[in-house]
Design a protein around this motif. Structure first.
Motif, PDB file in Angstrom:
ATOM      1  N   SER A  78      62.318  78.416  14.928  1.00 51.07           N
ATOM      2  CA  SER A  78      62.290  78.903  13.556  1.00 51.07           C
ATOM      3  C   SER A  78      61.268  78.125  12.741  1.00 51.07           C
ATOM      4  O   SER A  78      61.180  76.897  12.810  1.00 51.07           O
TER       5      SER A  78
ATOM      6  N   ALA B 277      62.410  81.781  20.123  1.00 57.18           N
ATOM      7  CA  ALA B 277      61.360  81.263  19.256  1.00 57.18           C
ATOM      8  C   ALA B 277      61.901  80.143  18.386  1.00 57.18           C
ATOM      9  O   ALA B 277      63.076  80.120  18.018  1.00 57.18           O
TER      10      ALA B 277
ATOM     11  N   THR C 120      68.406  82.919  14.097  1.00 57.67           N
ATOM     12  CA  THR C 120      67.011  82.873  14.491  1.00 57.67           C
ATOM     13  C   THR C 120      66.882  83.411  15.900  1.00 57.67           C
ATOM     14  O   THR C 120      67.833  83.438  16.666  1.00 57.67           O
ATOM     15  N   ALA C 121      65.688  83.854  16.232  1.00 57.91           N
ATOM     16  CA  ALA C 121      65.461  84.409  17.560  1.00 57.91           C
ATOM     17  C   ALA C 121      65.650  83.328  18.610  1.00 57.91           C
ATOM     18  O   ALA C 121      65.111  82.223  18.481  1.00 57.91           O
TER      19      ALA C 121
ATOM     20  N   ASN D  60      60.525  84.975  12.858  1.00 62.65           N
ATOM     21  CA  ASN D  60      61.013  83.603  12.840  1.00 62.65           C
ATOM     22  C   ASN D  60      60.373  82.780  11.718  1.00 62.65           C
ATOM     23  O   ASN D  60      60.427  81.569  11.728  1.00 62.65           O
ATOM     24  N   TRP D  61      59.758  83.462  10.745  1.00 64.03           N
ATOM     25  CA  TRP D  61      59.088  82.743   9.663  1.00 64.03           C
ATOM     26  C   TRP D  61      59.595  83.142   8.278  1.00 64.03           C
ATOM     27  O   TRP D  61      59.206  82.553   7.279  1.00 64.03           O
TER      28      TRP D  61
ATOM     29  N   GLN E 234      65.750  87.477   9.488  1.00 67.87           N
ATOM     30  CA  GLN E 234      65.300  86.347  10.292  1.00 67.87           C
ATOM     31  C   GLN E 234      65.973  86.414  11.666  1.00 67.87           C
ATOM     32  O   GLN E 234      67.191  86.558  11.776  1.00 67.87           O
ATOM     33  N   GLY E 235      65.178  86.340  12.714  1.00 66.07           N
ATOM     34  CA  GLY E 235      65.697  86.420  14.072  1.00 66.07           C
ATOM     35  C   GLY E 235      65.582  87.793  14.696  1.00 66.07           C
ATOM     36  O   GLY E 235      65.754  87.937  15.901  1.00 66.07           O
TER      37      GLY E 235
END
Length: 284
Positions: free
Chosen positions: A69, A67, A63-64, A210-211, A204-205
């Motif tokens: 997740s 942010a 994930t970022a 992040n969704w 993702q990331g």
């Protein structure tokens, strides 16, 4: 290196990347509004062509760092095992015109045939075939904004596809990217074409995603004997577990590109939120 990353390294998606940034920001805002999980053919006959893959893409897990997740853990016990269970899940995820807001109405026909599947042939022409083995169910609903207030008719399509597992749904995104690389110009049907397609894919990331476990967007132009053109064309697809959700938007003369983008993002955000609500593990 995965098959998808090989394709991405061979592709100059600068224009699509600019669109992606706008979509990412809008999706992040929309996802935040639905983070509690409440229900907030390429031409719309289904998702893009999906032949069984030799090996699956790895599941996204990062994930970022900047942010939080918004992707819950998949509850594998909730995954459909039969076509009947998949069709029931489709009914819970697919949106109606209310998800887009005022002005959007149903088209005729309203829904696609559940037993058919679009395939992009070697000549870059979309055909239909029976469902591949990795797909339990798929369906598309068709919407439009009728011509009014100085703009032409706008078309919107919403598609949900349920695969047997998340590995196959991940490959759906990879193949969508490869189709753009192979066919930047595509024929939807007689008298309808997509031109100059550019694509961008995000695990993702990546790029503020992040969704969704994986996401893909296309941008290009749409030309139709009936609707004229060229008009702006957007496609946005997201994945959670075995499910992919997608919105296609075909613009019109006098209709703002940013408004079309907002509608595409809004519809996609609603469906991915409903997929996570249906298949995600409860918090805590």
């Amino acid at each position: 290196m995965t098959r998808r990353h090989v394709a991405l390294r061979a592709y100059d998606g600068a224009a699509a990347g600019l669109f992606s940034v706008a979509v990412m920001a809008a999706m992040a805002a929309m996802a935040g509004c639905t983070a509690d999980g409440t229900a907030d053919g390429k031409d719309g006959s289904g998702a893009t062509s999906r032949a069984p893959a030799a090996s699956p893409a790895p599941a996204a897990s990062t994930t970022a760092p900047s942010a939080v997740s918004l992707v819950p853990q998949l509850d594998e016990s909730k995954q459909p095992k039969t076509a009947a269970e998949a069709r029931e899940l489709l009914a819970r995820i697919l949106i109606t015109e209310d998800a887009f807001g005022p002005g959007v109405v149903r088209s005729t026909p309203f829904e696609s045939s559940s037993g058919r599947w679009p395939v992009l042939d070697e000549g870059c022409v979309w055909q239909t075939a029976g469902l591949p083995q990795d797909v339990l169910a798929t369906n598309t609903r068709y919407f439009q904004i009728p011509a009014a207030d100085g703009h032409g008719r706008v078309r919107l399509n919403a598609t949900v596809t349920v695969h047997r597992d998340r590995l196959e749904s991940g490959w759906e995104t990879a193949r969508a990217m490869e189709e753009v690389l192979r066919c930047p110009d595509q024929k939807l049907r007689e008298g309808e074409q997509l031109k100059g397609l550019l694509g961008n894919a995000m695990y993702q990331g990546e790029q503020l995603n992040n969704w969704s476990e994986d996401a893909f967007n296309e941008i290009g132009t749409y030309v139709s004997e009936q609707d004229g053109g060229p008009h702006r064309y957007f496609w946005y697809q997201a994945q959670f577990g075995p499910v992919t959700v997608a919105i296609a938007g075909k613009g019109a003369e006098g209709f703002k590109d940013e408004t079309l983008t907002q509608l595409v993002v809004q519809g996609n955000s609603r469906m991915i939120a409903q997929a996570k609500q249906a298949l995600g593990k409860a918090a805590g």
